[in-house]
Write an enzyme that holds these catalytic residues in place. Structure first.
Site, PDB file in Angstrom:
ATOM      1  CG  HIS A   1      -0.320  -0.130   2.531  1.00 61.80           C
ATOM      2  ND1 HIS A   1       0.203  -1.318   2.997  1.00 61.80           N
ATOM      3  CD2 HIS A   1      -0.113   0.776   3.514  1.00 61.80           C
ATOM      4  CE1 HIS A   1       0.690  -1.137   4.216  1.00 61.80           C
ATOM      5  NE2 HIS A   1       0.522   0.133   4.554  1.00 61.80           N
TER       6      HIS A   1
ATOM      7  CG  HIS B   1       1.076   5.424   3.950  1.00 60.46           C
ATOM      8  ND1 HIS B   1       0.231   5.369   5.023  1.00 60.46           N
ATOM      9  CD2 HIS B   1       1.775   4.263   3.946  1.00 60.46           C
ATOM     10  CE1 HIS B   1       0.406   4.218   5.653  1.00 60.46           C
ATOM     11  NE2 HIS B   1       1.348   3.529   5.010  1.00 60.46           N
TER      12      HIS B   1
END
Length: 181
Positions: free
Chosen positions: A167, A169
């Site tokens: 993932h 950010h």
């Protein structure tokens, strides 16, 4: 001071944010009670939070290769609600529940395909990696931070990766400092 736990210091931080000083007492009766100035108290809060992040990262690492669904898999399946910012057939972007900036959005691939962390990327992941970065740019446009944002990928326990589903950010909405962390 060693007798004061980080949990009690963290609790004191949350409970007394408007005071200039906080009283710290140790469990040892022979230990003197003292006051910490607000600035020092905030530093202790950050240390406690950092230690919590490090502990969470170590726990997450132990379960990283179990194959069990991650919290992100559950968000993709709509089993856990999230505040979706952007979605297409390959990528999902949603607001972080513990934002570190006014804008803090996570961008994830909808299919892990072994991509639990950037360090595990293979040639077969090149397309999705590009799509993730493009989605980060779209998120920045949607959120109105295209003139200044940061993209962060935590890789492994020493980077405090806490969910083993790659993932990104996307952070913005305030001045970013350098060097980070």
């Amino acid at each position: 001071m060693a007798a004061v736990t980080s949990v009690s210091l963290f609790r004191n931080c949350a409970a007394t944010t408007v005071r200039a000083f906080v009283t710290v007492k140790a469990s040892n009766p022979n230990f003197t009670t003292f006051l910490l100035p607000l600035q020092s108290r905030r530093s202790l809060c950050r240390v406690s939070a950092t230690n919590d992040e490090e502990a969470a990262a170590k726990v997450a690492t132990a379960n990283a290769n179990s194959g069990a669904p991650t919290i992100f898999d559950k968000i993709i399946a709509k089993e856990i609600p999230s505040s979706i910012v952007y979605e297409d057939d390959k990528v999902l972007a949603f607001r972080d529940i513990n934002p570190q900036a006014p804008v803090h959005v996570l961008v994830i691939p909808k299919f892990r395909d072994g991509l639990t962390e950037l360090g595990k990327a293979e040639l077969k992941h090149v397309e999705i990696l590009g799509q993730l970065l493009h989605a980060a740019k779209i998120v920045a446009e949607i959120e109105g931070i295209l003139d200044g944002f940061r993209v962060v990928i935590n890789n492994g326990p020493e980077a405090c990766q806490s969910v083993y589903h790659l993932h990104l950010h996307v952070l913005g909405g305030r001045q970013m400092k350098w060097p980070p962390g």
